[in-house]
Design a protein around this motif. Structure first.
Motif, PDB file in Angstrom:
ATOM      1  N   VAL A  42       0.993  -1.357  -0.065  1.00  0.00           N
ATOM      2  CA  VAL A  42       0.000   0.009   0.003  1.00  0.00           C
ATOM      3  C   VAL A  42       1.069   1.259  -0.009  1.00  0.00           C
ATOM      4  N   TRP A  43       1.832   1.112   0.774  1.00  0.00           N
ATOM      5  CA  TRP A  43       2.823   2.328   0.994  1.00  0.00           C
ATOM      6  C   TRP A  43       3.701   2.453  -0.209  1.00  0.00           C
ATOM      7  N   MET A  44       3.962   1.374  -0.963  1.00  0.00           N
ATOM      8  CA  MET A  44       4.793   1.431  -2.283  1.00  0.00           C
ATOM      9  C   MET A  44       3.847   1.982  -3.281  1.00  0.00           C
ATOM     10  N   GLY A  45       2.649   1.771  -3.342  1.00  0.00           N
ATOM     11  CA  GLY A  45       1.802   2.156  -4.243  1.00  0.00           C
ATOM     12  C   GLY A  45       1.531   3.828  -4.353  1.00  0.00           C
ATOM     13  N   ALA A  46       1.819   4.180  -3.027  1.00  0.00           N
ATOM     14  CA  ALA A  46       1.882   5.919  -2.974  1.00  0.00           C
ATOM     15  C   ALA A  46       3.199   6.800  -3.321  1.00  0.00           C
ATOM     16  N   VAL A  47       4.302   5.820  -2.949  1.00  0.00           N
ATOM     17  CA  VAL A  47       5.616   6.653  -3.035  1.00  0.00           C
ATOM     18  C   VAL A  47       6.242   5.976  -3.937  1.00  0.00           C
ATOM     19  N   GLY A  48       5.943   4.801  -4.739  1.00  0.00           N
ATOM     20  CA  GLY A  48       6.990   4.014  -5.735  1.00  0.00           C
ATOM     21  C   GLY A  48       8.107   3.086  -5.190  1.00  0.00           C
ATOM     22  N   TRP A  49       8.345   2.067  -5.934  1.00  0.00           N
ATOM     23  CA  TRP A  49       9.461   1.113  -5.338  1.00  0.00           C
ATOM     24  C   TRP A  49      10.705   1.802  -5.297  1.00  0.00           C
ATOM     25  N   ALA A  50      11.053   2.815  -5.795  1.00  0.00           N
ATOM     26  CA  ALA A  50      12.471   3.467  -5.299  1.00  0.00           C
ATOM     27  C   ALA A  50      12.627   3.965  -3.854  1.00  0.00           C
ATOM     28  N   GLN A  51      11.262   4.396  -3.360  1.00  0.00           N
ATOM     29  CA  GLN A  51      11.345   4.926  -1.980  1.00  0.00           C
ATOM     30  C   GLN A  51      11.089   3.737  -1.039  1.00  0.00           C
TER      31      GLN A  51
END
Length: 182
Positions: A42-51
């Motif tokens: 869920v968090w990755m969906g908001a900020v992206g894989w790189a972060q």
């Protein structure tokens, strides 16, 4: 409502999803550590894989370690006592029966007591049955004693596994909070 879909709002949603891992580690029919990688996704969906990749990797590793903890708990408990390979399956069926409240002798305990008593009863019955057969061919009384000991070992292994998974859930939550605040 616009705050809800900002990175800050999604971070709180991801944290709440990961918090579901804590009751899931103790309540047998709820998923446990799987909520850690789900929350990090869920968090990755908001900020992206790189972060978000460190949070995701940590959560996935902890989930895998939780699965290994369950397998080791049952396997070591059974192997140490030279139990049949079916004792773990008996414990699993006993857990399901105990948690669903299908043990009529336990009206006072509910699902929590059923989660402890059910695996013991299931492993005991299965182990007693298989140790009366060749090659062990024990008498019923000795087979019942051996089955009871195996049942206790399986329950002890499950409790140790659940405590380990609880600690992993806490570690995963702390890791998520620390890693997502760069």
């Amino acid at each position: 409502m616009s705050w809800f879909w900002t990175p800050d709002g999604v971070w709180w949603i991801a944290l709440l999803v990961q918090l579901l891992a804590i009751p899931g580690t103790f309540l047998p029919l709820l998923p446990g550590l799987i909520w850690l990688p789900v929350g990090s996704l869920v968090w990755m969906g908001a900020v992206g894989w790189a972060q978000a990749w460190p949070e995701f990797i940590l959560a996935t590793v902890l989930f895998g370690l939780g699965l290994i903890a369950d397998l080791l708990a049952l396997g070591l408990a059974s192997a140490r006592l030279k139990a049949s390979r079916w004792s773990a399956a008996g414990a699993g069926v006993g857990l399901l029966v105990g948690v669903l409240g299908l043990l009529p002798a336990l009206p006072f305990g509910g699902p929590l007591l059923g989660a402890l008593f059910g695996p013991w009863l299931g492993a005991t019955l299965v182990e007693t049955w298989f140790t009366t057969k060749p090659p062990r061919n024990l008498g019923w009384l000795e087979a019942l004693r051996q089955g009871s000991v195996v049942g206790l070992a399986v329950v002890a292994g499950l409790l140790i596994s659940k405590i380990a998974q609880f600690l992993m859930a806490l570690f995963g939550l702390a890791g998520f909070v620390i890693l997502s605040f760069h």
